[in-house]
Design a protein around this motif. Structure first.
Motif, PDB file in Angstrom:
ATOM      1  N   ARG A 117      54.225  48.046  43.962  1.00 22.36           N
ATOM      2  CA  ARG A 117      54.880  46.789  43.599  1.00 22.36           C
ATOM      3  C   ARG A 117      53.894  45.615  43.640  1.00 22.36           C
ATOM      4  O   ARG A 117      53.917  44.744  42.766  1.00 22.36           O
ATOM      5  N   GLU A 118      53.038  45.593  44.624  1.00 26.30           N
ATOM      6  CA  GLU A 118      52.092  44.472  44.725  1.00 26.30           C
ATOM      7  C   GLU A 118      51.080  44.496  43.581  1.00 26.30           C
ATOM      8  O   GLU A 118      50.809  43.474  42.940  1.00 26.30           O
ATOM      9  N   HIS A 172      53.862  42.838  40.633  1.00 25.73           N
ATOM     10  CA  HIS A 172      53.628  41.408  40.855  1.00 25.73           C
ATOM     11  C   HIS A 172      52.279  40.946  40.296  1.00 25.73           C
ATOM     12  O   HIS A 172      52.229  40.000  39.503  1.00 25.73           O
TER      13      HIS A 172
END
Length: 317
Positions: A56-57, A61
């Protein structure tokens, strides 16, 4: 080595570092393609959170390459679901997906229901027990799919350090692959002998192709997908990507025996028409330039019963 396997190895083997997340995100955007990542999980509390967080990072994102990260929980008895949710994953339980079809045990069931629970045009499957997970794994698996429309399915290849009483052996592991899966593929599906890690738990594919083949419920799922997808789309639609090194927990010999049993059942259900097995076995060594294939002749000669030999000798005398 068979000429067709040699050509496939040169044409369809890639390295994960050939692509960057930024470049693939742009390719994804221009194609209007969506990407889902599925993690099948059963009692993976120690590792699943770090994997979800890393994806996710880095790929949601920082660089918009992945649209959704879904953890499919197979009824864990620990905090797998809670840890995955806290890290940002969408968590579904196998019992809640397609309930009319019931629930059967096994990794393949989680993968199959994960395919239903996601919506991406491209689906990436990642094991939830990896240690030191690198988001470049996902980038590498997506690379061929986002840059070559002729490729429909991508398998990972990697080194698997084996933890022993004497420490970590830099290569090894994959015991079921070397002792069962590779000999089976070489014998009955020699056109697939170029896959370095046929049982790897990291792979990606186009949804339109994945939805055309069955998913074996247990540990035979990777073997079954490889054989069935090759039969459906052709070997040239399949590729493999070198991810470098993959670390995960190792199972006991007894557990590996049960895994091997499921893979054997999967292979026997797909065995081609009767005929002699191919006598060549292709194995792989890590070299400075990647991986090197080594071919062995594993054919055997069967001698007749000694009684018949002696009887023949007496009759001639």
């Amino acid at each position: 080595m068979r000429p067709d396997v040699h050509r496939w190895l040169r044409r369809r083997t890639y390295t994960a570092t050939a692509w960057t997340a930024v470049d693939l995100a742009e390719a994804r955007r221009s194609q209007g393609t969506t990407v889902s990542v599925v993690l099948p999980a059963l009692d993976e509390e120690p590792t699943v959170g770090a994997i979800v967080r890393a994806i996710r990072e880095a790929l949601v994102h920082d660089t918009p390459l992945v649209d959704e990260v879904v953890v499919v929980d197979s009824g864990s008895s620990d905090r797998t679901a809670a840890v995955a949710a806290a890290a940002g994953a969408t968590v579904v339980d196998t019992a809640s997906v397609l309930p009319a079809h019931g629930r059967v045990p096994g990794k393949g069931e989680a993968l199959w229901k994960g395919l239903h629970a996601t919506g991406g045009d491209l689906v990436v499957f990642v094991d939830a027990d990896l240690v030191g997970f690198d988001p470049q794994f996902v980038v590498g698996l997506l690379g061929p799919l986002l840059t070559d429309p002729a490729i429909g399915y991508v398998k990972a290849l990697y080194d698997r350090p084996l933890t022993t009483a004497e420490g970590i052996v830099p290569s090894g592991g994959g015991r079921v692959t070397e002792l069962l899966a590779r000999p089976l593929l070489n014998a009955w599906w020699p056109q697939l002998a170029g896959f370095v890690q046929p049982l790897s738990g990291e792979y990606a594919g186009r949804r339109e192709l994945l939805e055309q083949v069955p998913f074996v419920s247990g540990y035979g799922v990777e073997f079954g997908l490889l054989v069935d997808l090759a039969g459906r789309a052709g070997v040239d639609a399949l590729a493999q990507v070198d991810l470098g090194t993959r670390r995960h927990s190792h199972q006991s010999d007894a557990a590996l025996g049960r895994m091997a049993g499921q893979i054997l059942q999967t292979a026997l259900a797909r065995r081609p028409a009767p005929g002699p097995p191919d006598p060549e076995l292709l194995q792989f060594l890590r070299t400075a330039d990647g991986v090197e294939a080594v071919s062995w002749d594993v054919s055997v000669t069967e001698r007749p019963p000694m009684g018949s030999v002696r009887a023949g000798g007496r009759s001639r005398s």
